[in-house]
Design an enzyme around this catalytic site. Structure first.
Site, short mmCIF file in Angstrom:
data_model
loop_
_atom_site.label_atom_id
_atom_site.label_comp_id
_atom_site.label_asym_id
_atom_site.label_seq_id
_atom_site.Cartn_x
_atom_site.Cartn_y
_atom_site.Cartn_z
N HIS A 1 0.84 -1.20 0.00
CA HIS A 1 0.00 0.00 0.00
C HIS A 1 0.88 1.25 0.00
O HIS A 1 1.77 1.40 0.83
CB HIS A 1 -0.91 0.01 1.23
CG HIS A 1 -2.07 -0.92 1.12
ND1 HIS A 1 -3.10 -0.94 2.03
CD2 HIS A 1 -2.37 -1.88 0.20
CE1 HIS A 1 -3.98 -1.87 1.69
NE2 HIS A 1 -3.56 -2.45 0.58
N PRO B 1 -4.26 -0.55 18.53
CA PRO B 1 -3.98 -0.91 17.13
C PRO B 1 -4.16 0.23 16.14
O PRO B 1 -3.86 0.05 14.96
CB PRO B 1 -4.97 -2.04 16.86
CG PRO B 1 -6.09 -1.80 17.83
CD PRO B 1 -5.45 -1.23 19.05
N TYR C 1 -9.68 4.92 7.63
CA TYR C 1 -9.86 5.24 9.05
C TYR C 1 -10.93 6.33 9.13
O TYR C 1 -10.78 7.39 8.52
CB TYR C 1 -8.58 5.77 9.66
CG TYR C 1 -7.44 4.80 9.79
CD1 TYR C 1 -7.17 4.17 11.00
CD2 TYR C 1 -6.60 4.52 8.71
CE1 TYR C 1 -6.11 3.29 11.14
CE2 TYR C 1 -5.54 3.64 8.82
CZ TYR C 1 -5.29 3.03 10.05
OH TYR C 1 -4.24 2.16 10.16
N LYS D 1 1.22 -0.46 15.14
CA LYS D 1 2.60 -0.51 15.61
C LYS D 1 2.97 -1.75 16.41
O LYS D 1 4.15 -2.00 16.64
CB LYS D 1 2.91 0.74 16.47
CG LYS D 1 2.90 2.03 15.70
CD LYS D 1 3.97 2.03 14.63
CE LYS D 1 3.63 2.93 13.48
NZ LYS D 1 4.17 2.49 12.22
N TYR E 1 3.70 6.75 10.54
CA TYR E 1 2.88 5.60 10.13
C TYR E 1 3.74 4.52 9.48
O TYR E 1 3.55 3.32 9.75
CB TYR E 1 1.79 6.07 9.19
CG TYR E 1 0.70 5.05 8.94
CD1 TYR E 1 -0.40 4.97 9.78
CD2 TYR E 1 0.74 4.20 7.84
CE1 TYR E 1 -1.42 4.05 9.56
CE2 TYR E 1 -0.26 3.28 7.60
CZ TYR E 1 -1.34 3.21 8.46
OH TYR E 1 -2.34 2.28 8.24
#
Length: 389
Positions: free
Chosen positions: A72, A292, A200, A296, A384
């Site tokens: 991604h 979550p 998200y 990480k 991220y």
């Protein structure tokens, strides 16, 4: 029996550490209290940083991830009924890979078996001893028979509820914790994902996340109460709730189907300091837990293992204790940055019981700034994809 390193726990952290030590010529034995099927039955996350994939390659366990993993370049933040793409590759030059933690564990198991290394499954009453001396040892029961392994070092990779951290005197360890007032209700379904990248969502009804395990298997989450039980969430209710939290385009495209797994996970941030106690080291969930939201957990375990495996290689190859002496401080520096990022993402995306209208508006303002500022987007992307080791 004697070996150089006894690893407690055959999850991803313990198996990865064992493979890397083997690659460096360091003998090791893994003890695991559960069966292989039980370990593989744990449904966990599956978003890998590039650094974690590199570690799998070094452990001779990355080939299938490269074949089957989904790379991604970005993800989407949704709020106010609209989606905004975060281009990770443009901001950092790095990507993420969707590849389930169960698959990572299986690949590491297979690599360890192919190398002929010793893993003792269903080892009962595993107990580390004398790790504050130069002669540590680990005892356990197998099929009712007592065994003991003498070693140079012990690696506690046995998770949040494991025996390793529990064996440390309370006066020698300090813990930091934040428990969040909600959980994630997650389902797995054999349906195509609603989007080719993660979504998200911040919504007045609560957070949601659309992700996947493959282009045919989807993983979805909705924020729920800690008082909820899975049996209160039949599939129809879950899909209806998820649709209400998605933007109109995603809600219209969502393909639903029967769940093949459903669970509720509480969220917490937890760190134990230090991560070294004489000749015993903690790694992964034994030392820290993150919510979550920032993806990480598994990746932090990977960075711990990288630091620890290199420190042990330095100890045996160069006769230097510098690496093991620096392990805790080096690992914790990266851990706390990831804990901060996961906390920030969680605070920004979820509905909190006491936030009120002011708190909700602050979240939207934060998100609006985030997607409108190149500097803010770059900061999000850098964290991220994983900070440098």
């Amino acid at each position: 029996m004697r070996t150089k390193v006894v690893i407690i726990g055959a999850g991803p952290a313990g198996l990865l550490l064992g493979q890397l030590l083997h690659a460096y010529g360091i003998d090791n034995v893994i003890l695991e209290r559960q069966s292989p099927d039980y370990v593989l039955g744990r449904i966990r996350a599956g978003l890998l940083e590039e650094g974690t994939v590199v570690l799998l390659d070094e452990a001779s366990a990355g080939a299938r991830a490269h074949r089957e993993g989904l790379v991604h370049d970005g993800f989407e933040l949704a709020f106010g009924g609209k989606r905004h793409r975060i281009d990770l590759k443009a901001a950092t030059g790095k990507t993420m890979m969707i590849y389930g933690q169960t698959e990572v564990t299986l690949d590491l198991m297979d690599a360890r078996k192919a190398a002929g290394l010793t893993t003792v499954y269903e080892a009962a009453d595993v107990t580390p001893h004398d790790f504050d001396t130069d002669h540590p040892r680990v005892s356990y029961l197998k099929d009712g028979i007592a065994h003991e392994i003498a070693c140079d070092f012990i690696a506690g990779c046995d998770g949040f509820h494991g025996v390793s951290r529990a064996s440390i005197k309370p006066s020698a360890i300090q813990t930091f914790e934040r428990v969040y007032p909600f959980g994630w209700l997650g389902i797995l379904s054999d349906t195509p994902p609603v989007s080719h990248e993660l979504i998200y969502t911040n919504h007045a009804r609560g957070f949601s996340l659309c992700t996947m395990r493959s282009m045919r298997r989807s993983r979805y989450y909705v924020q729920c109460s800690l008082d909820d039980h899975v049996d209160q969430w039949p599939d129809e209710r879950f899909w209806d709730e998820l649709k209400q939290r998605l933007d109109p385009e995603a809600a219209d495209k969502l393909i639903t189907g029967p769940s093949i797994e459903k669970s509720i996970a509480p969220l917490r941030s937890f760190v134990a300091e230090p991560m070294r106690f004489g000749r015993m080291f903690l790694a992964g969930d034994a030392a820290h837990i993150v919510p979550p939201t920032g993806a990480k957990g598994l990746n932090l375990a990977g960075s711990d293992v990288r630091f620890l495996s290199q420190a042990l290689r330095e100890y045996y190859d160069e006769k230097s204790s510098a690496g093991i002496d620096a392990y805790s401080a080096k690992a914790l520096s990266r851990v706390w940055k990831a804990v901060r990022f996961s906390w920030w993402m969680t605070a920004m995306m979820h509905k909190f019981p006491d936030q009120g209208e002011f708190g909700a508006r602050i979240q939207v303002a934060e998100l609006d700034y985030l997607v409108g500022s190149q500097a803010a987007t770059a900061s999000l992307a850098e964290n991220y994809v994983g900070l440098p080791y």
